[in-house]
Design a protein around this motif. Structure first.
Motif, PDB file in Angstrom:
ATOM      1  N   ALA A 173      10.512   4.055  11.039  1.00 41.13           N
ATOM      2  CA  ALA A 173      10.343   3.276  12.266  1.00 41.13           C
ATOM      3  C   ALA A 173       9.585   1.979  12.012  1.00 41.13           C
ATOM      4  CB  ALA A 173       9.619   4.118  13.321  1.00 41.13           C
ATOM      5  N   ARG A 174       8.677   1.972  11.077  1.00 36.01           N
ATOM      6  CA  ARG A 174       7.928   0.752  10.764  1.00 36.01           C
ATOM      7  C   ARG A 174       8.778  -0.261  10.020  1.00 36.01           C
ATOM      8  NH1 ARG A 174       2.389   3.850   9.134  1.00 36.01           N
ATOM      9  NH2 ARG A 174       1.270   3.524  11.111  1.00 36.01           N
ATOM     10  N   GLY A 175       9.827   0.186   9.369  1.00 34.09           N
ATOM     11  CA  GLY A 175      10.625  -0.710   8.547  1.00 34.09           C
ATOM     12  C   GLY A 175       9.989  -0.905   7.189  1.00 34.09           C
ATOM     13  N   PRO A 176      10.699  -1.522   6.247  1.00 38.43           N
ATOM     14  CA  PRO A 176      10.194  -1.630   4.873  1.00 38.43           C
ATOM     15  C   PRO A 176       8.901  -2.424   4.750  1.00 38.43           C
ATOM     16  CG  PRO A 176      12.224  -2.877   5.151  1.00 38.43           C
ATOM     17  CD  PRO A 176      12.067  -2.059   6.379  1.00 38.43           C
ATOM     18  N   VAL A 194       2.790  -2.341   3.964  1.00 33.96           N
ATOM     19  CA  VAL A 194       1.399  -2.753   4.185  1.00 33.96           C
ATOM     20  C   VAL A 194       0.523  -1.568   4.590  1.00 33.96           C
ATOM     21  CG1 VAL A 194       2.056  -5.119   4.741  1.00 33.96           C
ATOM     22  CG2 VAL A 194       1.753  -3.481   6.599  1.00 33.96           C
ATOM     23  N   TYR A 195       1.086  -0.612   5.333  1.00 36.65           N
ATOM     24  CA  TYR A 195       0.293   0.573   5.666  1.00 36.65           C
ATOM     25  C   TYR A 195       0.076   1.441   4.425  1.00 36.65           C
ATOM     26  CZ  TYR A 195      -0.075  -0.139  10.686  1.00 36.65           C
ATOM     27  OH  TYR A 195      -0.416  -0.632  11.929  1.00 36.65           O
ATOM     28  N   THR A 196       1.053   1.493   3.547  1.00 35.45           N
ATOM     29  CA  THR A 196       0.874   2.231   2.296  1.00 35.45           C
ATOM     30  C   THR A 196      -0.244   1.604   1.464  1.00 35.45           C
ATOM     31  OG1 THR A 196       3.175   2.975   2.226  1.00 35.45           O
ATOM     32  CG2 THR A 196       1.992   2.924   0.133  1.00 35.45           C
ATOM     33  N   ASN A 237       1.005   0.515  -7.347  1.00 37.74           N
ATOM     34  CA  ASN A 237       2.090   0.201  -8.279  1.00 37.74           C
ATOM     35  C   ASN A 237       3.446   0.246  -7.580  1.00 37.74           C
ATOM     36  OD1 ASN A 237       0.061   0.210 -10.167  1.00 37.74           O
ATOM     37  ND2 ASN A 237       0.721   2.067 -11.221  1.00 37.74           N
ATOM     38  N   ASP A 238       3.688   1.306  -6.808  1.00 36.72           N
ATOM     39  CA  ASP A 238       4.982   1.479  -6.151  1.00 36.72           C
ATOM     40  C   ASP A 238       5.347   0.280  -5.288  1.00 36.72           C
ATOM     41  OD1 ASP A 238       5.350   3.937  -7.302  1.00 36.72           O
ATOM     42  OD2 ASP A 238       5.433   5.068  -5.428  1.00 36.72           O
ATOM     43  N   VAL A 239       4.374  -0.244  -4.560  1.00 37.07           N
ATOM     44  CA  VAL A 239       4.658  -1.311  -3.601  1.00 37.07           C
ATOM     45  C   VAL A 239       4.688  -2.686  -4.259  1.00 37.07           C
ATOM     46  CG1 VAL A 239       3.829  -2.497  -1.526  1.00 37.07           C
ATOM     47  CG2 VAL A 239       3.723  -0.009  -1.653  1.00 37.07           C
ATOM     48  N   LEU A 240       3.793  -2.951  -5.209  1.00 33.76           N
ATOM     49  CA  LEU A 240       3.567  -4.322  -5.656  1.00 33.76           C
ATOM     50  C   LEU A 240       4.243  -4.705  -6.965  1.00 33.76           C
ATOM     51  CD1 LEU A 240      -0.254  -4.622  -4.799  1.00 33.76           C
ATOM     52  CD2 LEU A 240       1.694  -5.481  -3.473  1.00 33.76           C
TER      53      LEU A 240
END
Length: 471
Positions: free
Chosen positions: A236-239, A244-246, A262-265
């Protein structure tokens, strides 16, 4: 020469003045049409992007990199693709065998063609007729240009920037009644939310909030629980919102969840990274860099400050074979001994290169020193620094293989790392074709279907949502 510093004057022969030479990679496909949005459309703010079309040099992986834009005809302009798939790459430097991957069909979980008004053509291509036909073999720079670093090598990236990814740019509302058939029981939530692309997810969230005068995310948090809730909320938040919440969750409280950083950046385009920073500032009223500095230290702090600076070479920067050899030599010198390695120089060199350049460096390092660059980094570094740099190389070489390995890592051994499993499945599911390529690589590497593997590790509505996102 330090990072962010231009080479001394007259050190290198002047680069070609042809704009075509400056925006072509090694073994590039022909230019694509209609690069930019229609004239007069407002400029994009905070362009966010996903991995764009890869350079065709050094074994460019099959067209699964990035998150994938919807095919032409799906959305009204200016629709930002979640990383438009590149056309089939030329063979070279360890390219996958022909036929290993299916040709791209759909964008990042996009609905059938024709559902939306015409879409802009793939990003990064110059307008037709702007540049002369390709003359140099394999898209190489003209004679005399070898050895000269591309303009902007140590500063602002050269060339047309990568466009924002779908879900990382302005989020227009899709022309659809998102509430039609929308149910609130678990079965309906799984059926509807698991099939949304980023534009549709934004539409559902917006229409729900307006029609019912309630916040969809808060309602999901109230009515569901556990990892099922985490999965629904992430969709629901979208990618971008999920990212950013992660990141905030990874740095909140005691300790840092380095693997989530690592996963996000790792391996994001400059446009994606700038989008993430802007959204993080908007949501949490503080800068992402300041939070990273507060949670990290020493070498890893330096590494992630470099990463979020968003100074990668754009994918339009061509791969120069002689420059790749020079970079491989610089890496060998910087890695040095366990005591004498120059960690900052290694990080600065690797995080400022685009994926095609990283593949070239990996191949040249192997050719010159008869050893794997990833293995040498594993020997010279440890902990979070090692994991981040090895992941950067793995994602540049083949994103589908890297994602398959990461999914297996969440389920291997005793217990399932459910937080990571939810995030990795949903991050991959935004692009349906990419998800299918991940499944194919998972089957090849682990001799088991990814869905069967997930079914053996999860239960109930959580299991059904993860399976639906993989299909």
């Amino acid at each position: 020469m330090g990072y962010g510093q231009a080479p001394p004057p007259n050190q290198y022969p002047p680069p070609s003045h042809s704009p075509y030479d400056q925006s072509r990679g090694y073994q590039q496909p022909p230019p694509m049409q209609n690069q930019y949005p229609p004239q007069g459309y407002p400029p994009q703010q905070g362009a966010y992007g996903a991995p764009p079309p890869q350079q065709g040099a050094y074994g460019a992986p099959p067209p699964q990199q990035g998150y994938g834009a919807p095919p032409p005809g799906q959305y009204p302009p200016p629709q930002q693709g979640y990383g438009q798939y590149p056309p089939p790459q030329q063979q070279g430097y360890g390219a996958p065998p022909p036929g290993q991957y299916p040709p791209p069909q759909q964008g990042y979980g996009a609905p059938p063609p024709g559902q939306y008004p015409p879409q802009q053509q793939p990003y990064g291509a110059p307008p037709p007729g702007q540049y002369p036909p390709q003359q140099q073999p394999y898209g190489a720079p003209p004679p005399g240009q070898y050895g000269a670093p591309p303009p902007g090598q140590y500063g602002a990236p050269m060339g047309p920037p990568t466009q924002p990814s779908l879900g990382y740019g302005p989020n227009p509302i899709a022309p659809m009644d998102a509430m039609k058939g929308f149910g609130t029981n678990e079965k309906e939530l799984i059926r509807i939310l698991s099939k949304l692309d980023p534009i549709q997810a934004n539409t559902v969230r917006t229409q729900y909030n307006q029609r019912f005068m309630k916040d969809l995310i808060q309602e999901l948090e109230k009515e569901t629980s556990g990892y099922f809730e985490k999965g629904l909320v992430s969709i629901a938040r979208g990618p971008l919102g999920s990212d950013v919440y992660t990141l905030n969750g990874a740095m909140k409280g005691l300790g840092t969840k380095e693997v989530m950083l690592n996963d996000v950046l790792i391996g994001r385009s400059n446009a994606d990274m700038n989008a993430i920073k802007q959204e993080y500032q908007r949501v949490f009223r503080k800068s992402l860099e300041s939070d990273l500095r507060g949670d990290l230290s020493a070498g890893t702090e330096d590494l992630f400050v470099l990463i979020v600076a968003a100074q990668r070479h754009e994918d339009s920067v061509p791969v120069n074979p002689q420059q790749a050899k020079q970079w491989a030599e610089e890496l060998q010198k910087s890695l040095g001994s366990m005591i004498g390695k120059n960690a900052l120089a290694v990080c600065q060199l690797l995080v400022t290169k685009n994926d095609a350049e990283l593949r070239a460096i990996i191949q040249e390092f192997q050719n010159m020193y008869k050893k794997s660059l990833a293995k040498v980094i594993g020997d010279k570094f440890s902990g979070h620094m090692e994991d981040a740099l090895v992941l950067l190389l793995a994602r540049a070489q083949n994103r589908a293989v890297s994602d398959a390995d990461q999914l297996e890592n969440t389920m291997a051994g005793v217990g399932t790392k459910d937080d990571l499993l939810v995030q990795r499945v949903i991050r991959a599911h935004w692009n349906r074709q990419h998800m299918q390529q991940v499944r194919a690589e998972f089957q090849k590497r682990y001799r088991k279907d990814l869905i069967k593997r997930i079914e053996g590790e999860t239960r109930g509505d959580y299991e059904k949502l993860m399976v639906a996102c993989c299909q």
